[in-house]
Structure formats: C-alpha cells, structure tokens
Enzyme design. Structure first.
Site, PDB file in Angstrom:
ATOM      1  N   ARG A 264       0.839  -1.193   0.000  1.00 53.24           N
ATOM      2  CA  ARG A 264       0.000   0.000   0.000  1.00 53.24           C
ATOM      3  C   ARG A 264       0.879   1.250   0.000  1.00 53.24           C
ATOM      4  O   ARG A 264       1.845   1.332   0.763  1.00 53.24           O
ATOM      5  CB  ARG A 264      -0.939   0.014   1.204  1.00 53.24           C
ATOM      6  CG  ARG A 264      -1.871  -1.190   1.229  1.00 53.24           C
ATOM      7  CD  ARG A 264      -2.859  -1.172   2.357  1.00 53.24           C
ATOM      8  NE  ARG A 264      -3.625  -2.417   2.404  1.00 53.24           N
ATOM      9  CZ  ARG A 264      -4.551  -2.703   3.308  1.00 53.24           C
ATOM     10  NH1 ARG A 264      -4.839  -1.816   4.256  1.00 53.24           N
ATOM     11  NH2 ARG A 264      -5.192  -3.852   3.279  1.00 53.24           N
ATOM     12  N   ARG A 279       2.262   1.125  10.341  1.00 56.91           N
ATOM     13  CA  ARG A 279       1.773   1.526   9.019  1.00 56.91           C
ATOM     14  C   ARG A 279       2.931   1.464   8.032  1.00 56.91           C
ATOM     15  O   ARG A 279       3.802   2.328   8.036  1.00 56.91           O
ATOM     16  CB  ARG A 279       1.187   2.941   9.088  1.00 56.91           C
ATOM     17  CG  ARG A 279       0.351   3.333   7.871  1.00 56.91           C
ATOM     18  CD  ARG A 279      -0.222   4.733   8.040  1.00 56.91           C
ATOM     19  NE  ARG A 279      -1.102   4.820   9.169  1.00 56.91           N
ATOM     20  CZ  ARG A 279      -2.394   4.493   9.157  1.00 56.91           C
ATOM     21  NH1 ARG A 279      -2.946   4.071   8.035  1.00 56.91           N
ATOM     22  NH2 ARG A 279      -3.139   4.601  10.230  1.00 56.91           N
ATOM     23  N   GLU A 351      -6.166  -0.914  15.751  1.00 61.03           N
ATOM     24  CA  GLU A 351      -6.771  -1.861  14.817  1.00 61.03           C
ATOM     25  C   GLU A 351      -5.785  -2.942  14.397  1.00 61.03           C
ATOM     26  O   GLU A 351      -4.643  -2.666  14.053  1.00 61.03           O
ATOM     27  CB  GLU A 351      -7.261  -1.119  13.571  1.00 61.03           C
ATOM     28  CG  GLU A 351      -7.902  -2.034  12.539  1.00 61.03           C
ATOM     29  CD  GLU A 351      -8.097  -1.373  11.188  1.00 61.03           C
ATOM     30  OE1 GLU A 351      -8.201  -2.114  10.192  1.00 61.03           O
ATOM     31  OE2 GLU A 351      -8.122  -0.120  11.126  1.00 61.03           O
ATOM     32  N   SER A 354     -10.031  -6.027  10.325  1.00 61.71           N
ATOM     33  CA  SER A 354     -11.287  -5.436   9.892  1.00 61.71           C
ATOM     34  C   SER A 354     -12.074  -6.522   9.181  1.00 61.71           C
ATOM     35  O   SER A 354     -11.580  -7.120   8.225  1.00 61.71           O
ATOM     36  CB  SER A 354     -11.020  -4.246   8.953  1.00 61.71           C
ATOM     37  OG  SER A 354     -12.187  -3.508   8.717  1.00 61.71           O
ATOM     38  N   ARG A 393       1.266  -6.322  12.667  1.00 57.84           N
ATOM     39  CA  ARG A 393       0.666  -5.694  13.850  1.00 57.84           C
ATOM     40  C   ARG A 393       0.518  -6.690  14.990  1.00 57.84           C
ATOM     41  O   ARG A 393       0.608  -6.313  16.164  1.00 57.84           O
ATOM     42  CB  ARG A 393      -0.684  -5.072  13.487  1.00 57.84           C
ATOM     43  CG  ARG A 393      -0.548  -3.871  12.560  1.00 57.84           C
ATOM     44  CD  ARG A 393      -1.816  -3.040  12.479  1.00 57.84           C
ATOM     45  NE  ARG A 393      -1.634  -1.885  11.614  1.00 57.84           N
ATOM     46  CZ  ARG A 393      -2.454  -0.855  11.529  1.00 57.84           C
ATOM     47  NH1 ARG A 393      -3.545  -0.840  12.288  1.00 57.84           N
ATOM     48  NH2 ARG A 393      -2.216   0.146  10.717  1.00 57.84           N
TER      49      ARG A 393
END
Length: 426
Positions: A264, A279, A351, A354, A393
C-alpha cells in the site's frame, strides 16, 4: 456497485442513506442522465419500429412493381439514425456506470449512524491489559536492542515505511502466520490458497479498489500489455476467484484463507505512525474470504469475526471489538467490525483486523453468481472478508505485551511449537 434499478426507483432514498456515510450523491446529474437515456431510448425504439414497418413495405412495393428507391433511401437514413442513437445511448450508459463505480455501498440498518470514528460502538472486550511494574518499551526499542528489528537498513534498501526482520523476530513473524493459517484451515473450515501478488485492473475494480483508490496502489506499467498492480490485500485475489462464475449452490459457503504480503502506498498517511511497524508500504496478512448465499451473510459476518477473535484469544492478547459507524466504514462494506488489540507503549487499542460483509456490492462488479436451486435462476452471491490477522501488527502486539523488565520477550504458549520450543527471545 449498487443496483442501477435501485437508483432509478429509489434515488432519493439511496441519497439519504449514502449521506449517513458522508457521501453526497449527485442526484441532479443522475436524474439528468436518466432523463436523457429515456428520451433517446424512446426515440430509438420508435425509429426501430418505423424502420421495421418500412422494410416490410419495400417487399410489398416490389411485388406491385413500384419504384422502391425512395423507400430504400428512407430505411438507410433510419439505419444511420439508429446507429447514432446507439452510440448516444452507449455514451450515456458509460457516464452512468462511471458514477456507479464511484458510489460506496449502502450501510446495513444495524450499522450505527456517525460521522467518523467517534461514532463507532464498542461491542465487547476480551482480556485485561497487563499492569507492568517496569517502564514499558515500544516494539521498536525492544526489536532494535538485539538488532533483530532494523529500520535503518530497510530504509537503505527501500526508503521509509519498510522493516527488516532478522533472527528470532523474523522466525516469530513466520510462526505467527503459520499459526494463523493452521488455525483457520484445521478449525474454522477455510481452504488455504496461494494467490498471485500481481493482478490486473479488472480484479481491483471487482473488489472496489479501482477506480476510486488508485493512488493507494503500487502500479507496474507495461508497454503493449495490461498494467499490473501489487495487491493491497489478498481479498482482491481470493474474492475474484469467483468473478464471472455461476457457482453451484451446493458449494456455498466457499471459505478461502491466504497468507500474502500486502502493498500500500499509504497515500494521505503522511505524518501518521511514522515510527515502527504499524503503518508500512509492505506487510504480511492472513486474509479470510467467504462467498455465501445472500440470506446467510450477516450470520457469516459474526462467524468470520469470531474466527479472527480466536487468534487473539489463543495468543492471550487483550482486544476489543468495535462496530464501525456509517461514516467510518470502508467503501465496499454494508457492515464492518474492527478488532483492536492493546498496545502497551501507546496505552490504547489499535486496529489489527477489519471484518466486513460486502453484500452483493462486489459480486455485482465481478458478476459472481450462484444458481438459486428454487428458481433455477442465477443470483448474485454475497462476499465477506476479514484479516485473520495482520501479521506485522500482531508481532507488534506480542513484542509489547510479552515484554519483560530486561527487554526480553516471552514466547506465547501457542507459538512455542513453531519456535522450536524457544520460550524467551533475548
């Protein structure tokens, strides 16, 4: 995408529901295009009927020995007008499709109404954060202490937002992914898949990343061939397995899981989470995807979310489950649960997964269907996806929650078989 028939029959209702997610539907533009489409279509249909009638009259005039040249010229004129009308209709439909591709999904009635993350609702918590009796270090300090987490060398190789893992931390990262895959395949009924990391544009359009979110993707342009994109998540490749297919209803639900790197560009993330592994441009994820019969999709969302929660429970990591509000949901979702794991150094939940039900939104873009056994007719499937979990994560959470006063890391009980019996790192 949304059903175009829904926009034609309930345009204002659709606009009102989309407004709850902060999206302003250009009602006037759609109404104008629809009116234009109806006008052209009515004119074209009348012209086609007239042309058919004239064509018949040519045969009759020929039988009577009359001059048919004027009639032939008239039919040819109408044929040209019909061709022009088709081009005009195609242009209007292209404009409508372009609008449709940019419209997000409609939220389910059970989704909380809210403008942003402040409107999210906590559903439940599991576990209690550890009360450390020593100064807590973050994962960067813990990993760099022994040289096993190296951002400097990664930056030399690739620039910012990359990490180099070495030694036991690299092994721990691999152990986490293997543990997750084994759990989902052996206990949760998923079929493991190994998918391409590069896909063409139609696959990304099918799951909703294109055309709206192209700036978030890494693109490889190829002269004379279709461009390729690095996958932002295995959701893209796994969900598109059924693109263009009519699935046997007896095979539903179909449940896939894959461990892949994800890529990403993090466009718009400047200044956010610049330290550490939260991130990154490249990270690993174990992704779950389900293809289900429509009436079961909300129940499937609860099950898929429970599958992701089970990973955190077995790792004994405190977390909470959040129902996202309308203004914080992803583009393709009708309903989403986020799992947030406790990060001691930040003293808050972050987070880590999801889990979304996309209804028939992606299926319509992909033309993924099943044959209804009662009617015998093809109908759109429903698609779901969820992280089970984001591996990087999860590594961050393990390093920080299992840290000891001397900077060493205890290995979670369920990971010891994957670590050759190693109990402590450092």
């Amino acid at each position: 995408m949304l059903d175009s028939k829904l926009l034609r029959s309930n345009l204002q209702d659709v606009a009102d529901r989309l407004a709850s997610r902060g999206y302003t539907l250009d009602v006037a533009r759609i109404e104008a295009l629809e009116e234009q489409r109806k006008t052209v279509q009515t004119r074209t249909e009348a012209l086609q009927a007239e042309r058919n009638a004239r064509s018949k009259s040519i045969g009759q005039a020929k039988q009577r020995g009359e001059d048919i040249a004027p009639l032939m010229a008239d039919v040819e004129r109408m044929a040209n007008e019909l061709s022009a009308g088709k081009v005009e209709l195609d242009g209007i439909q292209t404009d409508l499709d372009s609008i449709l591709l940019g419209i997000p999904n409609l939220p389910h009635e059970s989704v909380p109404i809210g403008d942003d993350e402040d409107g999210n609702v906590e559903v439940r918590r599991w576990g209690t954060p550890t009360a450390f009796d020593f100064p807590v270090q973050d994962h960067v300090a813990l990993g760099e202490k022994f040289g096993w987490l190296d951002f400097e060398t990664a930056a030399k190789l690739s620039g910012a937002r990359f990490a180099l893992l070495r030694g036991p931390i690299a092994r721990l990262h691999r152990a986490l992914a293997q543990f997750m895959i084994n759990l989902h395949t052996s206990e949760h009924g998923y079929e493991e898949a190994y998918t391409p990391y590069l896909v063409q544009a139609p696959a990304l359009q099918g799951t909703g990343q294109l055309p709206k979110f192209e700036e978030d993707l890494f693109k490889i342009a190829r002269e004379g061939e279709a461009d390729l994109y690095l996958i932002p998540t295995a959701e893209v490749s796994l969900t598109n397995i059924v693109a263009g297919e009519i699935v046997d209803s007896k095979l539903l639900p179909i449940k896939f899981v894959a461990h892949t790197p994800c890529f990403r560009s993090e466009a718009g993330a400047s200044g956010r989470d610049t330290r550490g592994m939260i991130r990154q441009h490249q990270f690993d994820k174990v992704e779950m995807v389900q293809i289900v019969e429509p009436s079961t999709s909300m129940e499937a969302l609860e099950g898929l979310t429970a599958n992701a929660e089970k990973v955190l429970q077995l790792l004994e990591l405190p977390y909470r489950t959040i129902a996202l509000c309308t203004g914080d949901m992803g583009f393709s979702a009708v309903k989403t649960y986020d799992l947030e794991v406790w990060i001691p150094s930040q003293d808050k939940y972050r987070e880590i997964s999801s889990c979304s039900n996309c209804g028939d939104f992606q299926a319509r873009r992909m033309q993924a269907r099943f044959r209804n056994p009662e009617t015998g007719k093809p109908e759109l499937v429903h698609t779901l996806n969820g992280s089970g979990l984001a591996v990087g994560r999860t590594l961050v959470a393990v390093l920080e929650n299992y840290q000891q006063a001397d900077g060493s890391i205890r290995v979670p009980e369920v990971l010891k078989p994957y670590m050759g019996g190693l109990e402590v790192i450092g």
